[in-house]
Design a protein around this motif. Structure first.
Motif, PDB file in Angstrom:
ATOM      1  N   UNK A   3      13.485  -2.761 -13.694  1.00  0.00           N
ATOM      2  CA  UNK A   3      13.114  -2.565 -12.301  1.00  0.00           C
ATOM      3  C   UNK A   3      12.856  -3.913 -11.656  1.00  0.00           C
ATOM      4  N   UNK A   4      13.281  -4.054 -10.409  1.00  0.00           N
ATOM      5  CA  UNK A   4      13.087  -5.299  -9.660  1.00  0.00           C
ATOM      6  C   UNK A   4      12.360  -4.956  -8.364  1.00  0.00           C
TER       7      UNK A   4
ATOM      8  N   UNK B 266       0.803  -1.225   0.000  1.00  0.00           N
ATOM      9  CA  UNK B 266       0.000   0.000   0.000  1.00  0.00           C
ATOM     10  C   UNK B 266       0.835   1.275   0.000  1.00  0.00           C
ATOM     11  N   UNK B 267       1.961   1.240  -0.708  1.00  0.00           N
ATOM     12  CA  UNK B 267       2.745   2.473  -0.837  1.00  0.00           C
ATOM     13  C   UNK B 267       3.129   2.653  -2.303  1.00  0.00           C
ATOM     14  N   UNK B 268       2.837   3.831  -2.839  1.00  0.00           N
ATOM     15  CA  UNK B 268       3.158   4.137  -4.227  1.00  0.00           C
ATOM     16  C   UNK B 268       4.000   5.416  -4.266  1.00  0.00           C
ATOM     17  N   UNK B 269       5.220   5.283  -4.750  1.00  0.00           N
ATOM     18  CA  UNK B 269       6.157   6.410  -4.748  1.00  0.00           C
ATOM     19  C   UNK B 269       5.607   7.625  -5.478  1.00  0.00           C
ATOM     20  N   UNK B 270       4.951   7.377  -6.608  1.00  0.00           N
ATOM     21  CA  UNK B 270       4.514   8.472  -7.471  1.00  0.00           C
ATOM     22  C   UNK B 270       3.440   9.368  -6.883  1.00  0.00           C
TER      23      UNK B 270
ATOM     24  N   UNK C 141      13.934  -2.432  -5.994  1.00  0.00           N
ATOM     25  CA  UNK C 141      12.812  -1.862  -5.257  1.00  0.00           C
ATOM     26  C   UNK C 141      12.211  -0.712  -6.038  1.00  0.00           C
ATOM     27  N   UNK C 142      11.878  -0.968  -7.290  1.00  0.00           N
ATOM     28  CA  UNK C 142      11.469   0.112  -8.204  1.00  0.00           C
ATOM     29  C   UNK C 142      10.077   0.650  -7.912  1.00  0.00           C
ATOM     30  N   UNK C 143       9.280  -0.060  -7.092  1.00  0.00           N
ATOM     31  CA  UNK C 143       7.935   0.364  -6.777  1.00  0.00           C
ATOM     32  C   UNK C 143       7.156   0.620  -8.073  1.00  0.00           C
ATOM     33  N   UNK C 144       6.532   1.790  -8.227  1.00  0.00           N
ATOM     34  CA  UNK C 144       5.677   2.029  -9.392  1.00  0.00           C
ATOM     35  C   UNK C 144       6.439   2.587 -10.594  1.00  0.00           C
ATOM     36  N   UNK C 145       7.765   2.539 -10.545  1.00  0.00           N
ATOM     37  CA  UNK C 145       8.573   2.958 -11.693  1.00  0.00           C
ATOM     38  C   UNK C 145       8.854   4.441 -11.778  1.00  0.00           C
TER      39      UNK C 145
ATOM     40  N   UNK D 128       3.930  -0.023 -12.514  1.00  0.00           N
ATOM     41  CA  UNK D 128       5.118   0.332 -13.291  1.00  0.00           C
ATOM     42  C   UNK D 128       4.982  -0.136 -14.735  1.00  0.00           C
ATOM     43  N   UNK D 129       4.480  -1.348 -14.922  1.00  0.00           N
ATOM     44  CA  UNK D 129       4.320  -1.872 -16.282  1.00  0.00           C
ATOM     45  C   UNK D 129       3.305  -1.073 -17.080  1.00  0.00           C
ATOM     46  N   UNK D 130       2.272  -0.566 -16.412  1.00  0.00           N
ATOM     47  CA  UNK D 130       1.299   0.300 -17.085  1.00  0.00           C
ATOM     48  C   UNK D 130       1.962   1.553 -17.633  1.00  0.00           C
TER      49      UNK D 130
END
Length: 409
Positions: A122-123, A66-70, A103-107, A133-135
């Motif tokens: 990203x890993x 439940x954490x998104x960097x962006x 630890x790329x999270x949402x890219x 991130x893939x989106x």
């Protein structure tokens, strides 16, 4: 307890008691039955502050993370600037490079590499943030990075010219295996750049909420230098950062490939001068944590007795430490306002305080808001300037417990 690096006996310096998983926001009371004891010890030999017990990694990092960097515009700008600084310094405009983020999270950071058309990867172990991130068109793999993953990535791709990590290395218990993986994957002329909460900032501010289940270590310069030296890498630079309430950026490279910045020696001297290599310093920190705990409880109970409505701002992982350590429940903090939709409509871990949207909070604002995301204070105050101008007050607990009225300049 024994040190995870050198296996020598280590001494306990602070104990926060029984804790739930910090990011496990739940729909029903008592649906998060797992508990562990959150305490930290210090290794006099490795200079590492480390928690004594950490839950199994799958309980913390999974497909409902439940954490998104962006979500933070400030952090998005920070990471893009960090990428550009090291890309321009080391690699110029070459297209034959390979960039990795652990630890790329949402890219958010790797978006800068993708926009340049660079080969990247990203890993991250959490499937839901990888999906985000893939989106965005970021090449990613779902995995916990270790030496085996490093070997596979190098075989499938190539050596990495730059490896980034942000607030990730402190999550990894087997730090020597992690460092071995970096040594394997990093190109002989490459750099590993990572940022972590800095132990010096935590001690000076008594920001005890930096300690929670994901943060198995809180690093200083001395500790980072020692750990990476053990696998043939060296610390070539260290740069203080304001992010997360006081972080340090570390730059690691293969031994004797780059000149070591004067920053390293200067900051090591500063750590020695301030006693960050001595267990007594951390015991004093533990005592300060107890003082802050009772000061915050005293303030909240006083406001409650006077009939004021108090809520929290930002349902952070760090707030779980504060709420459970101080035993603050919904009688003292009515709800927590947060922008993460996955947390809204749920209850905080352990103390079961409802989480609502910022819009809900603004429609019927409280008298006081506890600033749990104190490390994003400037960004938050800018966002909530209307509430502040209407007289709503804020409660800080870092670097001291106080009520603050902010006024626009």
């Amino acid at each position: 307890m024994q040190c995870r690096i050198c296996s020598k006996d280590i001494e306990n310096v602070v104990d926060f008691g029984s804790m739930p998983i910090a990011n496990n926001f739940v729909k029903e009371i008592e649906s998060d039955n797992y508990r562990f004891n959150l305490s930290a010890s210090f290794c006099q030999d490795c200079h590492l502050l480390q928690i004594d017990e950490q839950p199994v990694k799958e309980l913390m990092f999974h497909d409902e993370y439940k954490f998104f960097t962006g979500l933070s515009e400030h952090m998005r700008i920070h990471f893009h600037e960090m990428f550009e600084e090291y890309f321009n310094e080391v690699l110029a405009d070459s297209k034959e490079v390979f960039i990795v983020e652990i630890g790329c999270n949402d890219g958010t950071l790797l978006e800068a590499a993708k926009n340049r058309g660079l080969r990247h990867l990203g890993i991250d172990p959490s499937a839901n943030v990888v999906a985000r991130a893939r989106e965005r068109g970021i090449s990613t793999e779902i995995a916990f990075f270790d030496s085996t993953v490093a070997k596979n990535v190098k075989t499938s791709y190539q050596s990495a010219d730059l490896i980034f990590a942000a607030n990730v290395v402190c999550h990894i218990p087997d730090l020597l295996d992690f460092a071995t993986g970096i040594n394997m994957l990093l190109h002989e002329d490459g750099k590993f750049i990572f940022e972590e909460p800095y132990v010096g900032s935590m001690i000076e501010k008594t920001s005890y909420d930096q300690i929670y289940d994901e943060h198995v270590y809180i690093f200083g310069i001395l500790a980072i230098q020692k750990v990476f030296n053990l696998v043939g890498l060296e610390l070539i630079d260290a740069i203080p950062q304001s992010t997360h309430g006081g972080s340090m950026r570390y730059v690691i490279a293969h031994r004797d490939k780059f000149q070591i910045s004067d920053n390293v020696a200067r900051l090591i001297d500063q750590e020695l001068e301030r006693g960050y290599d001595q267990v007594e310093t951390y015991k004093k920190f533990g005592s300060e944590c107890e003082s802050r705990k009772f000061e915050l409880l005293k303030l909240l109970k006083k406001l409650n007795s006077q009939g004021y409505k108090v809520a929290g701002y930002a349902a952070t992982s760090k707030s779980t430490t504060v709420l459970n350590y101080c035993k603050i429940d919904s009688q003292l903090i009515s709800y927590i306002s947060d922008s993460t939709t996955d947390k809204q409509g749920k209850l905080s871990p352990g103390m079961y305080i409802p989480v609502v949207s910022h819009e809900t909070m603004r429609a019927n604002p409280p008298d006081y808001l506890v600033l749990f995301a104190w490390n994003h204070e400037i960004e938050i105050l800018r966002k909530e300037s209307m509430l502040t101008s209407q007289g709503m007050k804020w409660i800080r607990f870092v670097p001291k417990v106080e009520v603050v009225e902010f006024h626009e300049n």
